[in-house]
Structure formats: C-alpha cells, structure tokens
Design a protein around this motif. Sequence first.
Motif, PDB file in Angstrom:
ATOM      1  N   LYS A 160     -46.793 -62.723  47.818  1.00  0.00           N
ATOM      2  CA  LYS A 160     -47.367 -62.951  46.492  1.00  0.00           C
ATOM      3  C   LYS A 160     -47.146 -61.733  45.600  1.00  0.00           C
ATOM      4  CE  LYS A 160     -51.583 -64.810  44.400  1.00  0.00           C
ATOM      5  NZ  LYS A 160     -50.989 -66.114  44.052  1.00  0.00           N
ATOM      6  N   LYS A 161     -47.245 -60.550  46.200  1.00  0.00           N
ATOM      7  CA  LYS A 161     -47.045 -59.322  45.433  1.00  0.00           C
ATOM      8  C   LYS A 161     -45.610 -59.237  44.901  1.00  0.00           C
ATOM      9  CE  LYS A 161     -47.364 -54.289  45.854  1.00  0.00           C
ATOM     10  NZ  LYS A 161     -47.671 -53.152  46.771  1.00  0.00           N
ATOM     11  N   GLU A 162     -44.658 -59.592  45.750  1.00  0.00           N
ATOM     12  CA  GLU A 162     -43.254 -59.553  45.334  1.00  0.00           C
ATOM     13  C   GLU A 162     -42.980 -60.557  44.220  1.00  0.00           C
ATOM     14  OE1 GLU A 162     -40.793 -58.168  49.331  1.00  0.00           O
ATOM     15  OE2 GLU A 162     -41.516 -60.244  49.174  1.00  0.00           O
ATOM     16  N   ARG A 163     -43.600 -61.728  44.307  1.00  0.00           N
ATOM     17  CA  ARG A 163     -43.356 -62.765  43.297  1.00  0.00           C
ATOM     18  C   ARG A 163     -43.934 -62.367  41.935  1.00  0.00           C
ATOM     19  NH1 ARG A 163     -44.551 -66.076  47.816  1.00  0.00           N
ATOM     20  NH2 ARG A 163     -46.666 -66.557  47.087  1.00  0.00           N
ATOM     21  N   LYS A 164     -44.837 -61.403  41.927  1.00  0.00           N
ATOM     22  CA  LYS A 164     -45.447 -60.962  40.667  1.00  0.00           C
ATOM     23  C   LYS A 164     -44.700 -59.786  40.031  1.00  0.00           C
ATOM     24  CE  LYS A 164     -50.234 -62.461  41.334  1.00  0.00           C
ATOM     25  NZ  LYS A 164     -51.651 -62.008  41.373  1.00  0.00           N
ATOM     26  N   ILE A 165     -43.675 -59.291  40.691  1.00  0.00           N
ATOM     27  CA  ILE A 165     -42.947 -58.126  40.168  1.00  0.00           C
ATOM     28  C   ILE A 165     -42.343 -58.463  38.805  1.00  0.00           C
ATOM     29  CG2 ILE A 165     -40.904 -56.658  40.496  1.00  0.00           C
ATOM     30  CD1 ILE A 165     -41.420 -56.773  43.485  1.00  0.00           C
ATOM     31  N   LYS A 166     -42.580 -57.572  37.836  1.00  0.00           N
ATOM     32  CA  LYS A 166     -41.987 -57.718  36.506  1.00  0.00           C
ATOM     33  C   LYS A 166     -40.782 -56.799  36.398  1.00  0.00           C
ATOM     34  CE  LYS A 166     -46.100 -59.134  33.918  1.00  0.00           C
ATOM     35  NZ  LYS A 166     -46.970 -58.858  32.755  1.00  0.00           N
ATOM     36  N   LYS A 194     -34.598 -58.804  48.269  1.00  0.00           N
ATOM     37  CA  LYS A 194     -35.681 -57.999  48.835  1.00  0.00           C
ATOM     38  C   LYS A 194     -35.161 -56.617  49.240  1.00  0.00           C
ATOM     39  CE  LYS A 194     -38.458 -59.981  51.864  1.00  0.00           C
ATOM     40  NZ  LYS A 194     -39.849 -60.042  51.374  1.00  0.00           N
ATOM     41  N   ILE A 195     -33.984 -56.609  49.891  1.00  0.00           N
ATOM     42  CA  ILE A 195     -33.412 -55.341  50.330  1.00  0.00           C
ATOM     43  C   ILE A 195     -33.066 -54.462  49.122  1.00  0.00           C
ATOM     44  CG2 ILE A 195     -31.427 -54.287  51.507  1.00  0.00           C
ATOM     45  CD1 ILE A 195     -31.356 -56.801  53.301  1.00  0.00           C
ATOM     46  N   MET A 196     -32.482 -55.083  48.082  1.00  0.00           N
ATOM     47  CA  MET A 196     -32.159 -54.319  46.882  1.00  0.00           C
ATOM     48  C   MET A 196     -33.416 -53.763  46.234  1.00  0.00           C
ATOM     49  SD  MET A 196     -29.114 -56.475  44.994  1.00  0.00           S
ATOM     50  CE  MET A 196     -29.042 -55.286  43.647  1.00  0.00           C
ATOM     51  N   ASN A 197     -34.488 -54.524  46.273  1.00  0.00           N
ATOM     52  CA  ASN A 197     -35.747 -54.061  45.666  1.00  0.00           C
ATOM     53  C   ASN A 197     -36.295 -52.853  46.406  1.00  0.00           C
ATOM     54  OD1 ASN A 197     -38.112 -54.294  43.898  1.00  0.00           O
ATOM     55  ND2 ASN A 197     -39.172 -54.965  45.760  1.00  0.00           N
ATOM     56  N   TRP A 198     -36.143 -52.850  47.739  1.00  0.00           N
ATOM     57  CA  TRP A 198     -36.628 -51.713  48.524  1.00  0.00           C
ATOM     58  C   TRP A 198     -35.934 -50.408  48.118  1.00  0.00           C
ATOM     59  CZ3 TRP A 198     -36.021 -54.622  53.839  1.00  0.00           C
ATOM     60  CH2 TRP A 198     -37.034 -55.591  53.941  1.00  0.00           C
ATOM     61  N   PHE A 199     -34.677 -50.501  47.737  1.00  0.00           N
ATOM     62  CA  PHE A 199     -33.910 -49.306  47.398  1.00  0.00           C
ATOM     63  C   PHE A 199     -33.815 -49.067  45.895  1.00  0.00           C
ATOM     64  CE2 PHE A 199     -32.387 -50.490  51.615  1.00  0.00           C
ATOM     65  CZ  PHE A 199     -32.432 -49.279  52.280  1.00  0.00           C
ATOM     66  N   SER A 200     -34.480 -49.887  45.106  1.00  0.00           N
ATOM     67  CA  SER A 200     -34.438 -49.728  43.649  1.00  0.00           C
ATOM     68  C   SER A 200     -35.477 -48.704  43.196  1.00  0.00           C
ATOM     69  CB  SER A 200     -34.720 -51.069  42.955  1.00  0.00           C
ATOM     70  OG  SER A 200     -33.705 -52.006  43.240  1.00  0.00           O
ATOM     71  N   PRO A 201     -35.209 -48.042  42.083  1.00  0.00           N
ATOM     72  CA  PRO A 201     -36.212 -47.116  41.531  1.00  0.00           C
ATOM     73  C   PRO A 201     -37.492 -47.873  41.191  1.00  0.00           C
ATOM     74  CG  PRO A 201     -34.076 -46.835  40.462  1.00  0.00           C
ATOM     75  CD  PRO A 201     -33.975 -48.067  41.277  1.00  0.00           C
ATOM     76  N   LYS A 202     -38.603 -47.206  41.284  1.00  0.00           N
ATOM     77  CA  LYS A 202     -39.882 -47.883  41.024  1.00  0.00           C
ATOM     78  C   LYS A 202     -40.019 -48.323  39.576  1.00  0.00           C
ATOM     79  CE  LYS A 202     -42.598 -45.945  44.787  1.00  0.00           C
ATOM     80  NZ  LYS A 202     -43.865 -45.292  45.177  1.00  0.00           N
ATOM     81  N   ASP A 203     -39.304 -47.655  38.673  1.00  0.00           N
ATOM     82  CA  ASP A 203     -39.391 -48.056  37.274  1.00  0.00           C
ATOM     83  C   ASP A 203     -38.366 -49.154  36.918  1.00  0.00           C
ATOM     84  OD1 ASP A 203     -37.166 -46.499  37.591  1.00  0.00           O
ATOM     85  OD2 ASP A 203     -37.353 -45.504  35.641  1.00  0.00           O
ATOM     86  N   ASN A 204     -37.591 -49.584  37.905  1.00  0.00           N
ATOM     87  CA  ASN A 204     -36.601 -50.643  37.652  1.00  0.00           C
ATOM     88  C   ASN A 204     -36.505 -51.552  38.888  1.00  0.00           C
ATOM     89  OD1 ASN A 204     -34.632 -52.156  36.409  1.00  0.00           O
ATOM     90  ND2 ASN A 204     -32.976 -50.677  36.765  1.00  0.00           N
ATOM     91  N   PRO A 205     -37.607 -52.226  39.233  1.00  0.00           N
ATOM     92  CA  PRO A 205     -37.638 -53.042  40.453  1.00  0.00           C
ATOM     93  C   PRO A 205     -36.879 -54.371  40.259  1.00  0.00           C
ATOM     94  CG  PRO A 205     -39.683 -53.319  39.275  1.00  0.00           C
ATOM     95  CD  PRO A 205     -38.891 -52.281  38.499  1.00  0.00           C
TER      96      PRO A 205
END
Length: 551
Positions: free
Chosen positions: A365-371, A480-491
């Motif tokens: 649910k947390k991932e689905r809410k990512i903006k 999901k894998i790309m999100n893990w390695f993405s900067p926190k300001d650009n998820p």
Amino acid sequence: MKKVLTLIAVFAIIFAISKLFLQGKSPDKIKQKQKTVNISDALTNGKWINKSGGYKVSNENDYEVERFKTFTFYKDGTFVLDSAKVKYTGEWKVEEKNILLKFKPKEVTHLYKNTDVNKSSNSYLTEKEIISLPDRKGTIKNDALILSDGFSYNNYPESIAGIFNFYEFTGFANVQIGHILMILVGLLFLFLAIKFDYEPLLLIPIGIGILIGNIPMFQVADFNLKLSVYEPGSVLNVLYSGVTQGWYPPLIFLGIGAMTDFSSLISNPRLMLLGAAAQIGIFVTFLGALYLGFAPPEAGAIGIIGGADGPTAIFISSKLANGANLLADGTTVKNLIGPIAIAAYSYMALVPVIQPPIIKLLTTKKERKIKMKPPRAVSKTEKIIFPILGLLLTTFLSPPALPLLGMLFFGNLLKESGVTGRLAETARNSLIDIVTILLGVTVGASTQADIFLTKSSILIFVLGAASFVVATAGGVIFAKIMNWFSPKDNPINPMIGAAGVSAVPDSARVVQVEGLKEDPNNHLLMHAMAPNVSGVIGSAIAAGILLSFLM
C-alpha cells in the motif's frame, strides 16, 4: 360432425397422394407393380440420389463431411453423376434386368493452397488429373437403385432433387458443433464490447468477423464458392491478404505514431527500461511454447502475445506461423495467425481485469501511494529529433522490425513536425479506423471452426494468459528494483511498471485508476505513458530479434 370427418378423409387422401409423389412414385406406378417393370422408364424418371460421407472439405484438411451424389439418366443411353459438384458422364444399358454403367474418363482440376510466401495467396495452385471410374452394375430393387459399389440411390422428382440441392448449400445442412461454439464466442465478444466497453473498436469488428467466418457453408475439395476467408478469389480472402502478407500492422503503427506523445518518455528516459523489462513475458512464453512441442517459428509467434500488442502479434505470426513456411524436416508450420491474433486482442481488451490483481499482489500500500516528480517540459526540437533518432537506433539494432518501427516513428514525425497536420490527422483518424475495421473483421473471419478449434488454439490461449501475467509482473518487479535504487527525491511508483506492456493507453489508464484509489491526488497517467509507449517500441524490437533468429 359428419362434415368434419369428411374433411379429415379428404386431407388424408391428399396427404397420401402427395407422399407418394415426393417419393418419386405415382398411383400409376403402384398399379404397374403388378406388371413387368420397365427398367428404362424407371431409370429416366426423375433423379437418383444418395447421401454419403468421405468427402474432404479441402485437400489440406482431413476433416470429412457428407455430400449428395446424384445420377441423372437420359433416354439416349447417357447419364451424368454429380458427385459433390464434380460431374462424371457415361453410357448405360440394360441387359437381363441388370443396369450396366460405363464411365468416360474425366479431367478433374485439384485445388491446393498456395504455400509460396513470395507470391500472392489469392489464387489456388492447380493440378489436373484424368480420373477413370470403374464400370458398375446395378439393379432396381424395392424402388432403389443398388450398384455394385455398395451404394443405394433413391428416386425423386426433379423438383425435389432441386430442393435437396438448395438445402445442401444452406447453413442448416452444414452446421457443426464447432460453428455453434465459435458463434457463441463471437457473441461474447460483442457482449463484452457493448455492455462493458472492453475495447469496442477492436472487439466489435472481431466479434462480427467471428460470426461471418462461422456461417456454415458448402465446402468440398476442388470446389471454390469464393465466399470464405480461406477461399482464393473471395472478397474476404483479398482483404485477409493484409493479414497474411503483413501490411495491416505497419499501417496501424503509422496511426499509433501519429497519435502518440513521447514527451513523458523523452523527459524521463530511464523509464524506458520498464518497457524493456515487461518484454520478459515474450521470451518466457517462447520457451514455454517450445516445451509444449511447438516448432521454434510457431513458438516465436506465440511469444509475442506477451507484449500485449495485437498488430505486432499479427505481423510476426504472418512471417513465422503462416501455414506456408517449411521447417527443417520438410513439414509445414501451422497457420496460427487466427488463434494468436484473437488471443492477443482478447488479453488487450481484458487489461482492466487482469492487471489490477497482479499489481496489488506485488506492491505494498505504501508503494502504491508513492508520488512521482512531475515530468519536465519537452521542447519542440526534442520532439522532432526523437522519432528520427529512434528510427535509426532501433532499426539498426533490429532491422526485421523496420516495417513496424519505421511507420511508428514516421507517424510521430508527421505529428510533431508541425507542417504535415493533414497527413497526421488522416493517419491517426481515417486511416487507422479503416485498417482497424478491415483487420478486425478479417482476423475474426479467420477463426473458421474446422481450422480454429484445435488443441494448438487452446494451448495458445493458455500460454497467452501466462505471458501477459509474466509481462505485467516483470514490469512491476523491475520498477520496484528501480525504486530501491532511485534518489529519495525522485522515486518511482512500482505500479507504472505494469504499463510496460504495449497495450496503449489501456495499461497506463489502469495504473492511473489504481493510483487514484490509493490517493485521489496521485496522478500517474503521464508517468505511466513513458513505459507504455516504450513497451510498443520494445515489443517491436523483440519481434525483430525473434524474426532474425527464426526466419
């Protein structure tokens, strides 16, 4: 009461006389039963008809049906045998109450499917043969003509024989359970399109095409009515050449290019990787099809279903699984164009049903809410350079995909150049609409029951479902894998990975809907369009790679 009984008696007499007439008899003949039968008069009175099986519907198909055989005897001692619309002639005579039939040699033209992929399929390959039927002996017994070959013929007036001939050409005489099943499938497609708005622009033409292709009609080897999609010279067959020769899909891609905005992909190029990741469904399905016993070219064509791209699936199946190419052992590949196209378009229409459960299963649910960060503005120059550069890079990598990618980027350049508005408007409206109609109807009509209802078709639908699930899952997991390695300001919201399949724009819309369910202010459509359009490019490149390996 007396009048009623009188009326009933009159009707009974009329019925008895008419029944005798329909059987080729008359009251005079009944009286003649007490006398010596004049065999010559009996033979030349009406027609002698037998219905038996053993007739193949085509020279490439072992499926057999029943057909009428009709003898017509003439007073000059000649006769004609109409055997499933092939007419044999000969002479007859009577010797000691036996009828002797002597056939004349008959030149018959056999019709074979054109399997030369370099030539038009709108004509048969022909082979002439002189057929000499053996002489036969017969007798008339119990008002039936019994011949020495074991067949028995009943006598009917010419008017009734004409009715039999008419009936043989009706759908009621030729209907099989397969026709009924396919008609129900066609009606289901129409229901889903009209009731639930599932890809109506595709499912309605395909549904009507399925109905057209499964109207039962007279079929027999070496006889061409020029009606069905598989009969050379018919209108449907001419239109179907756009499928078999593979020129409908590039025209569809031209229209897609003219209506696609690549801005989201240009502004965030890393999302192109999601379109590539989703193509894992193609290669997993390819391996699955090989495991189930399909020949490599057939497996390659089936695998493209995983890209959820109908035009690409038709294009590659017309090259690899067209029922014409020869395998290394000399056998011919199966014609899987119809099953593959129907499976691809079916799963494209069911994107809103298939993808949401997979997305929810693989994301929290947390991932689905990512903006995600809003995409940057893209200049006109970038939009013009992109289709030119994309054309060169992708086709240098995969030249066999040139017909698809060349038209895709050409259509996009028409749109973005700003100086070919009329051409772009035609490509994205009139042209693509016309081609969609022709493509849908002819692909639907190709699902003729005796060709479509096979074990291979069932396996293709199972593999297609699996490939679509794998493709969706592959895109989501990679996101999901790309999100893990993405900067926190650009998820990256992992849900947009599901849009990596090339069902444009349906997959992107699914991601948008699912995002709004979790957060009404989370708009993911523009972000999802990047992997969505890259999925179109990716599936075409994958098709080109398979073609280069398997052709």
